[in-house]
Design an enzyme around this catalytic site. Sequence first.
Site, PDB file in Angstrom:
ATOM      1  N   GLU A   1       0.833  -1.205   0.000  1.00  0.00           N
ATOM      2  CA  GLU A   1       0.000   0.000   0.000  1.00  0.00           C
ATOM      3  C   GLU A   1       0.873   1.262   0.000  1.00  0.00           C
ATOM      4  O   GLU A   1       1.849   1.348   0.737  1.00  0.00           O
ATOM      5  CB  GLU A   1      -0.889  -0.021   1.245  1.00  0.00           C
ATOM      6  CG  GLU A   1      -1.813   1.172   1.401  1.00  0.00           C
ATOM      7  CD  GLU A   1      -2.553   1.160   2.733  1.00  0.00           C
ATOM      8  OE1 GLU A   1      -3.593   1.828   2.831  1.00  0.00           O
ATOM      9  OE2 GLU A   1      -2.072   0.481   3.682  1.00  0.00           O
TER      10      GLU A   1
ATOM     11  N   LYS B   1     -10.419   2.638  -1.178  1.00  0.00           N
ATOM     12  CA  LYS B   1     -10.465   1.986   0.132  1.00  0.00           C
ATOM     13  C   LYS B   1     -11.751   2.349   0.882  1.00  0.00           C
ATOM     14  O   LYS B   1     -12.074   3.524   1.062  1.00  0.00           O
ATOM     15  CB  LYS B   1      -9.228   2.404   0.935  1.00  0.00           C
ATOM     16  CG  LYS B   1      -9.015   1.667   2.246  1.00  0.00           C
ATOM     17  CD  LYS B   1      -7.668   2.082   2.823  1.00  0.00           C
ATOM     18  CE  LYS B   1      -7.337   1.383   4.129  1.00  0.00           C
ATOM     19  NZ  LYS B   1      -5.987   1.753   4.606  1.00  0.00           N
TER      20      LYS B   1
ATOM     21  N   CYS C   1      -5.543  -2.869   2.840  1.00  0.00           N
ATOM     22  CA  CYS C   1      -5.130  -2.852   4.249  1.00  0.00           C
ATOM     23  C   CYS C   1      -6.298  -3.016   5.226  1.00  0.00           C
ATOM     24  O   CYS C   1      -6.765  -4.119   5.411  1.00  0.00           O
ATOM     25  CB  CYS C   1      -4.314  -1.594   4.545  1.00  0.00           C
ATOM     26  SG  CYS C   1      -3.222  -1.776   5.999  1.00  0.00           S
TER      27      CYS C   1
END
Length: 301
Positions: free
Chosen positions: A46, A119, A156
């Site tokens: 990331e 995200k 993540c």
Amino acid sequence: MSEIRKVNVAVVQTAFAEDIRDNVDRTMYLVSEAADAGANVVVVPELFEGGYFCKHEDERFFDLAQPLKNHPTIGKFQQLCAQRRLVVPVSFFERDGQSYYNSIAMVDGDGSVLGVYRKSHIPDGPGYEEKFYFRPGDTGFRAWETCHGVVGAGICWDQWFPEAARAMVLQGAEVLVYPSAIGSEPDDPDLDTRKAWQRVMQGHAVANVVPLAAANRVGNENGQTFYGHSFVCDHRGEIVDQVGDGEHGFAMASFDLAEIRRNRASFGLFRDRRCDLYGSLVGGSGLTAEADSDDGDIDGE
């Protein structure tokens, strides 16, 4: 005769500093090494273009964000993917008008960008002040039909949520991938989440009968240590290959997606789902809509 659809999934792991060119070049070198070993899908960490800037709130870091269109790093990966017939989810800090996102561009084996995932789950805590920088994603969870199978990608913190993994597999994902940046907790030096981080994703693999790959960074960045342990696990949750703590390099595993599809069907986890009972999963009360509206009355009394 049974169908065979082989794919080799790799993760790369290294340390990053402030020099964007050096970070990108090193990442691309590791991706190329994985390709030399036979990789088809390669996962990178990331926000690999620089150091993990989200440790503190500092408005100067908004200057790092760039639009998807004509993004220089994504363009380099498009060229590499086209040359090596690779699929790479490229993590980047995205600026879209007045909005900022933690995003990936899914680059296919012909160099085309299949789309962007932003995200969904944004953490906010000591050392991980991401809500200052990123809006919650508005794309929904995504799974892309690539030249090497259907790939679902989270980022993540998304990897801690079973709903995200299930949503991607319901869209047809045959492999789940997670670019990551996770390490020590500045406010609690004794808290080590590396094993839990792996275990929760191994659980996603088991619950969805799908292989999974997660790429993390390593190194000490201003007192925050990223602990690596990038790994690839199979559809039973077994870690097939990983890169160790502090190591630089790549890990890779081979899967037969056709065989795994047959395993997924025969295991019955999707056959036996009870969507009529899952209403509480989309609310905060923990009650179904029927139970919540009943107010505890029996037979209308």
